[in-house]
Design an enzyme around this catalytic site. Structure first.
Site, PDB file in Angstrom:
ATOM      1  N   ASN A  42       2.011   4.451  -6.873  1.00 29.83           N
ATOM      2  CA  ASN A  42       2.891   4.067  -5.771  1.00 29.83           C
ATOM      3  C   ASN A  42       2.652   5.008  -4.588  1.00 29.83           C
ATOM      4  O   ASN A  42       2.462   6.215  -4.757  1.00 29.83           O
ATOM      5  CB  ASN A  42       4.364   4.026  -6.181  1.00 29.83           C
ATOM      6  CG  ASN A  42       4.886   5.293  -6.826  1.00 29.83           C
ATOM      7  OD1 ASN A  42       4.154   6.051  -7.451  1.00 29.83           O
ATOM      8  ND2 ASN A  42       6.182   5.532  -6.682  1.00 29.83           N
ATOM      9  N   GLU A  44       4.517   5.787  -1.131  1.00 30.81           N
ATOM     10  CA  GLU A  44       5.721   5.547  -0.340  1.00 30.81           C
ATOM     11  C   GLU A  44       5.472   5.834   1.137  1.00 30.81           C
ATOM     12  O   GLU A  44       4.427   6.382   1.519  1.00 30.81           O
ATOM     13  CB  GLU A  44       6.867   6.407  -0.899  1.00 30.81           C
ATOM     14  CG  GLU A  44       7.187   6.007  -2.336  1.00 30.81           C
ATOM     15  CD  GLU A  44       8.410   6.682  -2.919  1.00 30.81           C
ATOM     16  OE1 GLU A  44       8.896   7.684  -2.356  1.00 30.81           O
ATOM     17  OE2 GLU A  44       8.887   6.186  -3.966  1.00 30.81           O
ATOM     18  N   GLU A  55       1.264  -0.930  -9.297  1.00 33.72           N
ATOM     19  CA  GLU A  55       0.597  -2.119  -9.834  1.00 33.72           C
ATOM     20  C   GLU A  55      -0.176  -2.851  -8.743  1.00 33.72           C
ATOM     21  O   GLU A  55      -1.336  -3.234  -8.925  1.00 33.72           O
ATOM     22  CB  GLU A  55       1.621  -3.084 -10.444  1.00 33.72           C
ATOM     23  CG  GLU A  55       2.396  -2.512 -11.617  1.00 33.72           C
ATOM     24  CD  GLU A  55       3.690  -1.811 -11.208  1.00 33.72           C
ATOM     25  OE1 GLU A  55       3.721  -1.153 -10.154  1.00 33.72           O
ATOM     26  OE2 GLU A  55       4.666  -1.937 -11.970  1.00 33.72           O
ATOM     27  N   CYS A  85       8.157  -4.632 -10.840  1.00 34.72           N
ATOM     28  CA  CYS A  85       9.165  -5.284  -9.992  1.00 34.72           C
ATOM     29  C   CYS A  85       8.781  -6.750  -9.766  1.00 34.72           C
ATOM     30  O   CYS A  85       7.667  -7.182 -10.091  1.00 34.72           O
ATOM     31  CB  CYS A  85       9.299  -4.547  -8.656  1.00 34.72           C
ATOM     32  SG  CYS A  85       7.969  -4.910  -7.479  1.00 34.72           S
TER      33      CYS A  85
HETATM   34  N1  THU Z   1       7.588   1.271  -8.101  1.00 37.91           N
HETATM   35  C1  THU Z   1       6.345   1.011  -8.597  1.00 37.91           C
HETATM   36  O1  THU Z   1       5.361   1.645  -8.203  1.00 37.91           O
HETATM   37  N2  THU Z   1       6.217   0.046  -9.520  1.00 37.91           N
HETATM   38  C2  THU Z   1       7.249  -0.672 -10.047  1.00 37.91           C
HETATM   39  O2  THU Z   1       7.032  -1.575 -10.845  1.00 37.91           O
HETATM   40  C3  THU Z   1       8.621  -0.358  -9.649  1.00 37.91           C
HETATM   41  C4  THU Z   1       8.772   0.544  -8.490  1.00 37.91           C
HETATM   42  C5  THU Z   1       7.749   2.354  -7.135  1.00 37.91           C
HETATM   43  C6  THU Z   1       8.099   1.927  -5.749  1.00 37.91           C
HETATM   44  C7  THU Z   1       8.786   3.163  -5.220  1.00 37.91           C
HETATM   45  O3  THU Z   1       7.796   4.066  -4.746  1.00 37.91           O
HETATM   46  C8  THU Z   1       9.428   3.788  -6.433  1.00 37.91           C
HETATM   47  O4  THU Z   1       8.796   3.198  -7.553  1.00 37.91           O
HETATM   48  C9  THU Z   1      10.922   3.586  -6.518  1.00 37.91           C
HETATM   49  O5  THU Z   1      11.255   2.262  -6.347  1.00 37.91           O
END
Ligand code: THU
Length: 126
Positions: A42, A44, A55, A85
């Site tokens: 991830n 941000e 993902e 998600c």
């Molecule tokens: N996040 C993911 O990378 N994958 C998921 O399936 C759920 C959420 C990340 C997005 C964000 O950086 C952090 O988790 C909190 O939501």
């Protein structure tokens, strides 16, 4: 490749997660049909909506390198088990068959596996 190995690749990738806002680090390891592994984390952003999940990072890396057929994805997070998600599930529907495997768990010896069709039945396709 064994699911455990794939999960360990996701855990390793997680070290590169950029999550200064949520502190929730995620790593993903995507296995292609020809046995290649694409990892993702991830990433941000100060403008929160610009954040991309681990993902989708893995899928975007693979597709942009010319790979479009996939078998499985493993997901690891700094809090243990993490299931994708809704946006990521829909992203998978675009490229994967209903029996595509999604793997997560609290550690490499305690993994659960779902098929894509279980996590997103009747996903949208044009
Ligand atoms: N996040 C993911 O990378 N994958 C998921 O399936 C759920 C959420 C990340 C997005 C964000 O950086 C952090 O988790 C909190 O939501």
């Amino acid at each position: 490749m064994k699911y455990k190995e794939l999960y360990l690749a996701a855990q390793k990738a997680m070290e590169n997660a950029y999550a200064p806002f949520s502190k929730f680090k995620v790593g993903a390891a995507l296995l292609s049909a020809d046995g290649e592994v694409f990892t993702g984390v991830n990433v941000e952003n100060s403008s929160f909506g610009a954040t991309i999940c681990a993902e989708r990072t893995a899928f975007v890396k693979a597709v942009s390198e010319g790979t479009r057929e996939f078998e499985a994805i493993a997901i690891a997070s700094s809090d243990g088990t993490a299931w994708p998600c809704g946006i990521c599930r829909q992203f998978m529907v675009e490229f994967c068959e209903p029996d595509f495997k999604i793997i997560s768990g609290d550690d490499a010896d305690n993994l659960s596996v779902f098929e894509l069709s279980e996590l997103i039945p009747e996903g949208f396709r044009l």
